[in-house]
Design an enzyme around this catalytic site. Sequence first.
Site, short mmCIF file in Angstrom:
data_model
loop_
_atom_site.label_atom_id
_atom_site.label_comp_id
_atom_site.label_asym_id
_atom_site.label_seq_id
_atom_site.Cartn_x
_atom_site.Cartn_y
_atom_site.Cartn_z
N GLY A 13 0.75 -1.00 0.02
CA GLY A 13 -0.07 -0.05 -0.01
C GLY A 13 0.77 1.44 -0.10
O GLY A 13 2.00 1.24 0.13
N LEU A 14 0.20 2.41 -0.24
CA LEU A 14 1.12 3.70 -0.09
C LEU A 14 1.50 3.91 1.14
O LEU A 14 1.20 3.42 2.04
CB LEU A 14 0.05 4.81 -0.79
CG LEU A 14 -0.50 4.69 -2.29
CD1 LEU A 14 -1.52 5.74 -2.53
CD2 LEU A 14 0.57 4.71 -3.30
N SER A 15 2.68 5.04 1.05
CA SER A 15 3.20 5.58 2.21
C SER A 15 2.10 6.16 3.20
O SER A 15 1.25 6.96 2.38
CB SER A 15 4.07 6.44 1.75
OG SER A 15 4.88 7.06 2.78
N GLY A 16 2.16 5.72 4.28
CA GLY A 16 1.14 6.44 5.28
C GLY A 16 -0.24 5.36 5.33
O GLY A 16 -1.08 6.01 6.03
N ALA A 17 -0.50 4.61 4.40
CA ALA A 17 -1.52 3.65 4.39
C ALA A 17 -1.94 3.04 5.78
O ALA A 17 -2.82 3.07 6.05
CB ALA A 17 -1.71 2.84 3.31
N GLY A 18 -0.67 2.66 6.54
CA GLY A 18 -1.05 2.09 7.73
C GLY A 18 -0.26 0.52 7.70
O GLY A 18 -0.61 -0.42 8.68
N LYS A 19 0.57 0.20 6.73
CA LYS A 19 1.35 -1.07 6.78
C LYS A 19 2.20 -1.28 8.13
O LYS A 19 2.14 -2.15 8.56
CB LYS A 19 2.24 -1.03 5.69
CG LYS A 19 1.61 -0.92 4.24
CD LYS A 19 2.57 -0.95 3.06
CE LYS A 19 3.66 0.27 3.19
NZ LYS A 19 3.13 1.74 3.03
N SER A 87 5.82 -1.83 -2.04
CA SER A 87 6.05 -2.84 -2.93
C SER A 87 4.87 -2.60 -4.05
O SER A 87 3.83 -3.19 -4.27
CB SER A 87 5.60 -4.34 -2.44
OG SER A 87 4.66 -4.62 -1.51
P1 ADP Z 1 2.94 3.02 6.49
O1 ADP Z 1 3.58 2.12 7.16
O2 ADP Z 1 1.93 2.35 5.48
O3 ADP Z 1 3.82 4.11 5.67
P2 ADP Z 1 2.00 3.98 9.02
O4 ADP Z 1 1.60 2.95 9.40
O5 ADP Z 1 3.36 4.60 9.06
O6 ADP Z 1 1.77 3.95 7.21
O7 ADP Z 1 0.96 5.04 9.21
C1 ADP Z 1 -0.30 4.94 9.13
C2 ADP Z 1 -0.98 6.26 9.76
O8 ADP Z 1 -2.49 5.76 9.75
C3 ADP Z 1 -0.78 6.08 11.33
O9 ADP Z 1 -0.76 7.27 12.08
C4 ADP Z 1 -2.14 5.08 11.97
O10 ADP Z 1 -2.35 5.42 13.27
C5 ADP Z 1 -3.25 5.64 11.00
N1 ADP Z 1 -4.22 4.71 11.01
C6 ADP Z 1 -5.67 4.97 11.04
N2 ADP Z 1 -6.41 4.02 10.81
C7 ADP Z 1 -5.67 2.97 10.68
C8 ADP Z 1 -5.90 1.62 10.21
N3 ADP Z 1 -7.28 1.12 10.25
N4 ADP Z 1 -4.77 0.73 9.86
C9 ADP Z 1 -3.79 1.30 10.20
N5 ADP Z 1 -3.47 2.74 10.30
C10 ADP Z 1 -4.28 3.47 10.50
#
Ligand code: ADP
Length: 187
Positions: A13-19, A87
């Site tokens: 998933g995209l950056s900031g998506a929640g991975k 990815s």
């Molecule tokens: P990534 O690793 O994809 O770059 P991050 O995990 O670092 O993303 O950041 C995701 C942000 O979205 C966090 O601040 C998290 O608290 C927020 N968020 C809100 N809802 C969700 C969810 N259902 N699953 C994952 N993250 C979430």
Amino acid sequence: MASAKGFTLWFTGLSGAGKSTLAEEISRRLNEQGVGHEILDGDVVRTNLSKGLGFSREDRDTNIRRIGFVAELLTRNDIPVITAAISPYRAVREEVRRKIGGERFVEVFVTASLDELVRRDVKGLYAKALHGEIKNFTGVSDPYEAPTKADVTVNSETETVEESADRIWNHLIDREFIRVEQAVLQG
Ligand code: ADP
């Protein structure tokens, strides 16, 4: 509880998506159950295993192949692996799925609208990418190919972390990668 068999939980998933957030939450639950595992986080991999690689398609694919290679070694020895890297390219994700074996591979697509990701801007990168200060930024100036057959899709815009993690956790239980032993009630 013990892990029934090795698996790779592959977040895309995209950056900031929640991975990373979901990887950590699943890791916390595995620890709680005493299931040893490893996390291969995109940022950590890029400072160690893939230091020096850039963001061309070739370098991104090389990065993913390396993560896939390590995930395969661990998975076949029954050590669960969680990966959290953007990815963006479908072909190399499918290549990794084939190598690990579809029966041990769990692809989780973490999605949210670009507007929401820009609003979150967890790492301050979207503002820079939108101002043209970062080239090849996935979702803004570089492609992201969404999975067409993800095992689980979670929407971090409409679900809480808990809800998304529950859906992934239930999938792992359904496929018997982990076994939750019910407490035996006495009397
Ligand atoms: P990534 O690793 O994809 O770059 P991050 O995990 O670092 O993303 O950041 C995701 C942000 O979205 C966090 O601040 C998290 O608290 C927020 N968020 C809100 N809802 C969700 C969810 N259902 N699953 C994952 N993250 C979430």
